[in-house]
Structure formats: structure tokens, C-alpha cells
Scaffold this motif. Sequence first.
Motif, short mmCIF file in Angstrom:
data_model
loop_
_atom_site.label_atom_id
_atom_site.label_comp_id
_atom_site.label_asym_id
_atom_site.label_seq_id
_atom_site.Cartn_x
_atom_site.Cartn_y
_atom_site.Cartn_z
N HIS A 198 0.82 -1.22 0.00
CA HIS A 198 0.00 0.00 0.00
C HIS A 198 0.86 1.26 0.00
O HIS A 198 1.99 1.27 0.48
CB HIS A 198 -0.98 -0.01 1.18
CG HIS A 198 -0.32 -0.02 2.53
ND1 HIS A 198 -0.06 1.12 3.24
CD2 HIS A 198 0.13 -1.06 3.29
CE1 HIS A 198 0.51 0.80 4.39
NE2 HIS A 198 0.64 -0.53 4.45
N GLY A 199 0.30 2.30 -0.57
CA GLY A 199 0.99 3.59 -0.68
C GLY A 199 0.44 4.39 -1.84
O GLY A 199 -0.47 3.92 -2.55
N THR B 75 2.87 -2.08 -8.04
CA THR B 75 2.56 -3.10 -9.05
C THR B 75 3.86 -3.61 -9.68
O THR B 75 4.02 -4.81 -9.93
CB THR B 75 1.63 -2.53 -10.13
OG1 THR B 75 0.57 -1.85 -9.49
CG2 THR B 75 1.08 -3.60 -11.04
N SER B 76 4.77 -2.65 -9.93
CA SER B 76 6.05 -3.04 -10.56
C SER B 76 6.78 -4.05 -9.69
O SER B 76 7.34 -5.03 -10.19
CB SER B 76 6.94 -1.82 -10.75
OG SER B 76 6.29 -0.86 -11.51
N ILE C 164 -1.40 -14.17 -7.81
CA ILE C 164 -2.55 -13.33 -8.17
C ILE C 164 -2.22 -11.90 -7.72
O ILE C 164 -1.99 -11.66 -6.53
CB ILE C 164 -3.84 -13.81 -7.47
CG1 ILE C 164 -4.18 -15.24 -7.89
CG2 ILE C 164 -5.00 -12.87 -7.77
CD1 ILE C 164 -5.32 -15.86 -7.07
N ILE C 165 -2.17 -11.01 -8.68
CA ILE C 165 -1.95 -9.59 -8.32
C ILE C 165 -3.31 -8.90 -8.43
O ILE C 165 -3.88 -8.80 -9.51
CB ILE C 165 -0.93 -8.93 -9.26
CG1 ILE C 165 0.42 -9.68 -9.20
CG2 ILE C 165 -0.72 -7.46 -8.87
CD1 ILE C 165 1.46 -9.20 -10.20
N LEU C 166 -3.80 -8.46 -7.30
CA LEU C 166 -5.13 -7.87 -7.26
C LEU C 166 -5.02 -6.36 -7.06
O LEU C 166 -4.74 -5.88 -5.96
CB LEU C 166 -5.92 -8.51 -6.12
CG LEU C 166 -7.41 -8.26 -6.12
CD1 LEU C 166 -8.06 -8.78 -7.39
CD2 LEU C 166 -8.04 -8.96 -4.91
N ASP C 167 -5.20 -5.67 -8.17
CA ASP C 167 -5.04 -4.22 -8.13
C ASP C 167 -6.30 -3.54 -7.60
O ASP C 167 -7.38 -4.12 -7.67
CB ASP C 167 -4.75 -3.73 -9.56
CG ASP C 167 -3.76 -2.60 -9.55
OD1 ASP C 167 -3.61 -1.97 -8.50
OD2 ASP C 167 -3.14 -2.34 -10.60
N ILE D 181 -2.92 -4.76 -4.06
CA ILE D 181 -2.34 -3.41 -4.20
C ILE D 181 -3.42 -2.41 -3.77
O ILE D 181 -4.56 -2.49 -4.24
CB ILE D 181 -1.96 -3.10 -5.67
CG1 ILE D 181 -1.19 -4.27 -6.31
CG2 ILE D 181 -1.26 -1.77 -5.80
CD1 ILE D 181 0.28 -4.30 -6.14
N ALA D 182 -3.03 -1.48 -2.93
CA ALA D 182 -4.02 -0.50 -2.47
C ALA D 182 -3.36 0.85 -2.20
O ALA D 182 -2.20 0.90 -1.78
CB ALA D 182 -4.69 -0.99 -1.20
N ASN D 183 -4.11 1.90 -2.47
CA ASN D 183 -3.61 3.22 -2.09
C ASN D 183 -3.90 3.45 -0.61
O ASN D 183 -3.05 3.92 0.14
CB ASN D 183 -4.27 4.33 -2.92
CG ASN D 183 -3.82 4.31 -4.37
OD1 ASN D 183 -4.62 4.42 -5.29
ND2 ASN D 183 -2.52 4.17 -4.59
N ASP D 184 -5.13 3.13 -0.22
CA ASP D 184 -5.51 3.35 1.17
C ASP D 184 -6.04 2.03 1.74
O ASP D 184 -7.20 1.66 1.52
CB ASP D 184 -6.59 4.43 1.23
CG ASP D 184 -7.01 4.71 2.66
OD1 ASP D 184 -6.47 4.06 3.59
OD2 ASP D 184 -7.89 5.57 2.85
N PRO D 185 -5.21 1.30 2.51
CA PRO D 185 -5.63 -0.03 2.98
C PRO D 185 -6.81 0.04 3.95
O PRO D 185 -7.49 -0.97 4.14
CB PRO D 185 -4.38 -0.56 3.68
CG PRO D 185 -3.58 0.64 4.04
CD PRO D 185 -3.88 1.68 3.01
#
Length: 522
Positions: A47-48, A55-56, A105-108, A139-143
Motif C-alpha cells: 500500500h501507498g 505493481t512493478s 494473483i496480483i489484485l489491483d 495493491i491499495a492506495n488506502d488499505p
Amino acid sequence: MSGDYLDWAEKYRPTSLKDVVGNDAAVKALRQWAETFSTGKKAVILHGGPGIGKTSAAIALANDLGWDYIELNASDTRTKDAINKIAGAASKAGTFEGAGGRKLIILDEADNIHGTSDRGGEAAILNVIKNANQPIIMIANDPYEMSKPLREAALMIPFRSILTTSIVKVLKKICADQEISCDPEALMKIAERTKDLRSAINDLQAAAMGSKRVTVEDVSTADRDVPETVFKVMGMIFRGHDMTKSLDAMRKLDERPDDVIGWVDENLPRSYEDDDLEAGYDAISKADMYLGRVMKRQDYGMWRYASFMMTCGVNNARKRKYGGFVKYSPPTYWQKLGRAKSARTVRDSLAKKIGSQCHTSKAEARSTYIPFLKFIFDKNDYAVRLSAQLKLDEDEIAYLLDAKKAAKKVSEIYRKSREMIEEEIEHEIDVFGHFSRPEKKLEVEPEEAEPEEKEKKKAGRKKPAKARSRDGGELDEDAAMTEEVTIDPAPQETEILANAEEKKEEALEEDRPKKQRTLFDF
Ligand SMILES: Nc1ncnc2c1ncn2[C@@H]1O[C@H](COP(=O)(O)OP(=O)(O)OP(=O)(O)O)[C@@H](O)[C@H]1O
């Protein structure tokens, strides 16, 4: 790296964890989690802020470990089914294993899962985390937008903004690879205004567009030319995860909804595809309908609904994840309107000039004279004389020629017409002051005139310095001089003088280049 990428941010995405810039602690924690996966938590949450490498890092990890990976978007309603399939397949040994034995599994946009109408998505993810033997990276901006059970089921790894110096290093490498020479100051400027590597790379790409050199001016021009706030709102609408933020941002803009809709309409097809595009246009058409009602009923309360549809409506129409660089542009019809407006201004100033020369109204000049002038402007000779007569500027000449202002033909006609005007002015001064050329041609002098009178008359003609000006004082002096010549002449003298004046006038007339007296006197 292969492929002909249009998007530099995508082209320069790191393929290995060692290439991920900054966030060393986060990268280390991620690797450790992956290496001890079988004994530890099944999922992590990276997160961030946006564009800092979450993601990278996930993709780079899969590459480094030789894992297959699948990227899914949490806000996509189809994700639940996909996850269920993967979870189902995971229980079947062998069918789900990548080269290294794992499928990541990448979960955006995992913090946007509540935004979907299909709440089953979250349960499916929890189920995969609990039952499957496969790793999941969320992946999260705000968890804290994610549910507590989901957060507790995963290891939280924070990503931080990237240092300006690190951003500059990445930009330098890209410039070298693209064979672009770039002012260090320009790179610094790009890096300073963002802590986000994706935006920095996009800014560099925008500044370098069509050139092999990037200067501070390129970077500043990009700043100046675009009202950044509108661009930010476009980003929030087309790429943001929180639709209400796009609405709030739009309200803070110093733009009317009927202007913002032009921006959304222009940039929608650049941002969405297929079903999303269709749903986006649907939202715009509703916004437009409310704007129409504002106009019709003068009920500005409707702006509220229009604004909602063009921001939240369009944002909500997006069901997929879009990568890639989108260069948002102002509405093209503004540019067209701008061009049309300047053409209108030129046409009106032209009509005014013609109107005052031909003693006709501006409307008449516009409807009758301008089309006619356009027709005869084809004849270059007429064009110069008419331009001089009407004192046309380059815009007006270009308008009559249907040419661009920069066209050679336009500047040629303009130059010649200006020369003609100057000659005309000089000539008028000559005639007005009665000096130079006429003097030479004038052979008839009144013999009987007194030598003293002749002297006075000659002196009167030789007053060029004063005669040049048309202001009152000098005219008076000149007039006084004429009076001196004509005071009290004998009758014979009067006749002779009159003859002499007549001949002088004739001589002047012959000597004078053919002057166009009216607009249509060729
Ligand atoms: N730490 C980094 N190291 C190298 N490149 C980076 C880094 N962060 C961002 N980039 C560049 O920016 C692009 C976008 O980064 P990435 O998709 O990893 O961001 P993100 O943090 O996942 O953002 P979002 O939350 O918006 O998905 C990458 O393709 C890469 O070119």
C-alpha cells in the motif's frame, strides 16, 4: 526489453526487484514473504501512493522467482468469477502451477472492492487467501478502505514516496536510452513537482514530444499552457478510484460545468474502451441533458446533476483497469471556435473599412462587397491597390485570399500596398506644399509680375519643412504666404496668374501617378 511502446512508464517498468527504485525495506519484506510463503501468510497488501512501484514490485517479484502471475482488478465485477476459478483450479494439483510452481494473483485496486455492487468479490478473495495454496498480492492506495478481515488475513507492506534524487536518476537513464539531451535543471524541475515516478516519466515524455532535447522552458511551458487543475480532475475521473473525489475536485475548479463536459467528452475515448466507453458516453449524455435543462429553464440547480453525471457517472462507467499514458487535451471544438472567432473579427474589421470607403453599412459590406473583393483579389494587381486604398493589414489580406497569414503571397501584397501608401503620402505632401517636381515643369511665368512679387511667390513655394505638416499653425503661415502673392493684383495679372495656376495644375496632374480615387476605380 522489447516492443514498440508508446508509453514510457510502461516501457521502463522494472522487470526485476533489483531495478525497483527506492523502498528498499518494502522490497526486502516482499522477497522474504515470497520465499517463506508456504509457512507464512498467503497474502500481502502493498500500500501507498500512486505510481511509486507497488505493481512493478509485484511483477518483478514474479519474474525473479519464475512464477506465473495474473493481474486482476478488484473493482471489476468479473474478478470474483476469475478468482473463484483460480481458487478452484488451485485445489487441483499440477494444473495451476507456473514454471516455479506458483501462480501469483496480483489484485489491483484492492481498496476499491467496496465500490463494486458485487460484494461477493471480497468473500472470494478471503476464500482464496484461506484455502488456496497460491500467493496473492493486493495493491491499495488506502488499505483502511479494505475490510478488517481482509487486512488481518494479509501482511501489510507500506511503500513510500520516492526521493527526488532517485527520480532524477531514473529520468536520466530514460533520456540516455531515448537519446535525448536533457537539461539537468529540467529533470530536477520535473522530479521536484512530484514524488510519483509514473507522473515524472509521463511529464518527461510530454516535454520531449517531437524533440530530441528537453529544456527547462519545455517543462515550464507544459506547466503554463495547461491549467493543471483541469488535468488533475480528468485524471481523477478517468483513473481515480474514488468517484466523489472527482466531483469535489471539479467543484473546486474555476470552470463552468458546460466547459468541463467538453473536456470529459474530448478525453473519454482516449481513456476508455468498449463497454466502458459506451457507459461513459451514456453518463455524458445524461449530464448534457441536465445542462440543456439549465439553459431552457434557467434553473442552475440542475448543474448539480450535470456535474455529478460527468464526474461520478463517467468514473463509475469504468470497469476495467487501464494502463498507459493518456495526454489529456482541451476540447477540439474550442480550438475550432477560437479560429472561427478570429476569422469573424477579421471579417468585421474588413467590413468596417469597406463600409467607410464605400459609404455603406457593415452588413452590406459583409454580404455584398467582401465576396466581390474575394473574387477580384485573385488579380494580384488589384489586390495591391485595393489593399493600399483600404489600408488592409495582413490578416485582412489573408482573409480575402483565403490564405494563411504567413503565406508569401500575403506578405508580398502587404509590402507592396504599404509602399504604395508611402508613395501616395509623399506625393500628397509634394502637391500640398507645391514644391519640387511641379516647379520644374512650370514654364509659364507671369512676365508682368513684379520681380518682388515673383520672389515672394518662389519663397512661398520653398517652404517644404513647414508644408510637410498638416497642423493648423503651419497651414496658416502657408496661407498667409499665398495671400501675399495674390494681394491686390492688376486685372491682367489676375488672368495671367489664373492661367499659370491652371497650367500648373495640369502639369501636376500629368506628373502625378494615376491615383485610384475610389474603391472600384481601376
Ligand atoms: N520504484 C520504482 N522503480 C522503478 N520504476 C517505477 C517505480 N515506481 C514507479 N515506477 C514507474 O512508474 C510506472 C508505474 O508504477 P507502478 O504501476 O508500479 O505504480 P503503483 O505504485 O503500482 O501505482 P498505482 O497504485 O497507481 O497502481 C512503472 O511502470 C515504472 O515505469
